[in-house]
Design a protein around this motif. Structure first.
Motif, PDB file in Angstrom:
ATOM      1  N   TYR A 182       0.835  -1.199   0.000  1.00 39.76           N
ATOM      2  CA  TYR A 182       0.000   0.000   0.000  1.00 39.76           C
ATOM      3  C   TYR A 182       0.879   1.262   0.000  1.00 39.76           C
TER       4      TYR A 182
ATOM      5  N   VAL B   9       0.239   5.848   0.665  1.00 38.24           N
ATOM      6  CA  VAL B   9      -0.672   6.908   1.103  1.00 38.24           C
ATOM      7  C   VAL B   9      -0.600   8.036   0.081  1.00 38.24           C
ATOM      8  N   ASN B  10      -1.751   8.401  -0.503  1.00 41.01           N
ATOM      9  CA  ASN B  10      -1.752   9.457  -1.518  1.00 41.01           C
ATOM     10  C   ASN B  10      -1.785  10.840  -0.896  1.00 41.01           C
ATOM     11  N   ALA B  11      -1.887  11.848  -1.724  1.00 40.74           N
ATOM     12  CA  ALA B  11      -1.829  13.235  -1.252  1.00 40.74           C
ATOM     13  C   ALA B  11      -2.996  13.593  -0.343  1.00 40.74           C
ATOM     14  N   ASP B  12      -4.121  12.883  -0.481  1.00 43.97           N
ATOM     15  CA  ASP B  12      -5.296  13.151   0.350  1.00 43.97           C
ATOM     16  C   ASP B  12      -5.300  12.347   1.643  1.00 43.97           C
ATOM     17  N   GLY B  13      -4.202  11.619   1.894  1.00 45.53           N
ATOM     18  CA  GLY B  13      -4.134  10.818   3.107  1.00 45.53           C
ATOM     19  C   GLY B  13      -4.882   9.513   3.032  1.00 45.53           C
ATOM     20  N   GLN B  14      -5.190   9.053   1.829  1.00 43.63           N
ATOM     21  CA  GLN B  14      -5.921   7.800   1.647  1.00 43.63           C
ATOM     22  C   GLN B  14      -4.954   6.660   1.353  1.00 43.63           C
ATOM     23  N   TYR B  15      -5.294   5.483   1.842  1.00 43.81           N
ATOM     24  CA  TYR B  15      -4.490   4.296   1.546  1.00 43.81           C
ATOM     25  C   TYR B  15      -4.888   3.760   0.175  1.00 43.81           C
TER      26      TYR B  15
ATOM     27  N   LEU C 159      -5.639   1.704   9.790  1.00 47.49           N
ATOM     28  CA  LEU C 159      -6.880   2.472   9.695  1.00 47.49           C
ATOM     29  C   LEU C 159      -7.862   1.976  10.747  1.00 47.49           C
TER      30      LEU C 159
ATOM     31  N   ASP D 240     -12.481   5.606  12.200  1.00 44.96           N
ATOM     32  CA  ASP D 240     -12.094   6.590  11.184  1.00 44.96           C
ATOM     33  C   ASP D 240     -12.503   6.178   9.778  1.00 44.96           C
ATOM     34  N   SER D 241     -12.967   4.943   9.604  1.00 49.42           N
ATOM     35  CA  SER D 241     -13.302   4.479   8.264  1.00 49.42           C
ATOM     36  C   SER D 241     -14.805   4.400   8.027  1.00 49.42           C
TER      37      SER D 241
END
Length: 312
Positions: free
Chosen positions: A7, A9-15, A241, A245-246
């Motif tokens: 995995y 982590v993208n710029a939006d903080g998503q896995y 996660l 929070d999900s």
């Protein structure tokens, strides 16, 4: 979700998945695959064996049920011990990658620096952080999990309470799964003994045991699933996660209405399927039944040629 790998982590903080091969072939993949495939075979065999036993109780000379029963008992005899070994290896993998889950499964609220006991039964108290009225075997927990009776075992007292799984659920679901597995092993041994004595089709007790074990595979699979999913709490993706929070931002009425719709549809389909299967099981194979036509190959999927008369 259990042993995440591959995995990023993208710029939006998503896995997001960075390497699909690592996502699929993660550290627990081979253990879970083997454990689940064996469970599926055992579950099917126990149902087939129960149906065969049901008919043999009424007439032990029926040829079809004899084949069903014999094959199912072979499966229990050979696969149940393999499943126990596979489960042990899966447990060792879980200890390496999800130690907190093992603490919950074993009821280890306290650490044991000189060897942990194997708690057979008890009443886990989440608030007090202990298993009340525990029936245990000293040092056996360390022997099973670390293959040394004096090996130290960490407990939930080394983990922040906010990261504890719901121990009572995980503890008992795990014992139900193991209990069903031991009963399957016992059925296999009993059938092997009866087969060796030439009494496989004459033992009424074996028939009754096999019938009682018909739903055992389903119970074990559900208990194992509950153990797996509650044991990773409070995380949706273990260690990364949190479940809190999900959660999606949907309103409660939307979630409730969709859940009710799923319940209604699935219960209707499930009930119809169960009734249909029970009717099939109630009738033994009859001598002289016609099998599939040999004029054309049977196909489970794809394009099936039409019958000549219909095509015209």
């Amino acid at each position: 979700m259990q042993t995440p790998a591959g995995y990023a982590v993208n710029a939006d903080g998503q896995y997001v998945a960075a390497d699909w091969l690592k996502v699929i072939f993660n550290p627990s993949f081979p253990y879970r695959l083997v454990h689940m495939v064996l469970a599926a075979y055992l579950t099917t065999a126990l149902v087939v064996g129960a149906v065969g036993a049901f008919h043999l109780l009424r007439d032990q000379h029926l040829a079809g049920p004899r084949v069903m029963f014999s094959m199912a008992m072979w499966m229990a005899t050979l696969v149940a011990p393999i499943q126990i070994i596979a489960g042990d290896q899966h447990g060792l993998n879980t200890l390496e990658h999800q130690p907190v889950k093992i603490m919950g499964m074993e009821g280890h609220y306290q650490s044991h620096p000189n060897g942990a006991p194997l708690i057979l039964f008890g009443l886990p108290d989440q608030a007090e952080g202990k298993v009340k009225y525990a029936i245990e075997i000293p040092k056996m927990g360390s022997l099973v999990l670390k293959h040394s009776p004096d090996a130290p075992m960490a407990g939930l007292d080394t983990v922040p309470r906010k990261d504890w799984p719901p121990v009572p659920i995980t503890f008992w679901s795990f014992r139900i799964m193991v209990g069903m597995g031991l009963l399957m092993f016992g059925l296999g041994l009993f059938s092997a003994w009866c087969r060796w004595r030439g009494k496989l089709f004459q033992s009424r007790l074996l028939y009754l045991f096999a019938m009682a074990m018909g739903p055992a595979g389903f119970i074990a699979v559900l208990a194992g699933w509950i153990t797996t999913e509650t044991g990773r709490q409070p995380f949706t993706v273990y260690g990364l996660l949190r479940t809190a929070d999900s959660a999606s931002p949907l309103a409660a009425p939307a979630v409730g209405s969709s859940l009710i719709a799923f319940v209604i549809v699935y219960f209707a389909v499930f009930a119809a399927g169960v009734v249909y299967l029970l009717r099939l099981m109630a009738q033994p194979p009859h001598p002289g039944e016609s099998g599939p036509s040999s004029d054309m190959p049977a196909r489970a999927a794809g394009i099936t040629p039409a019958v000549e008369g219909i095509a015209r």
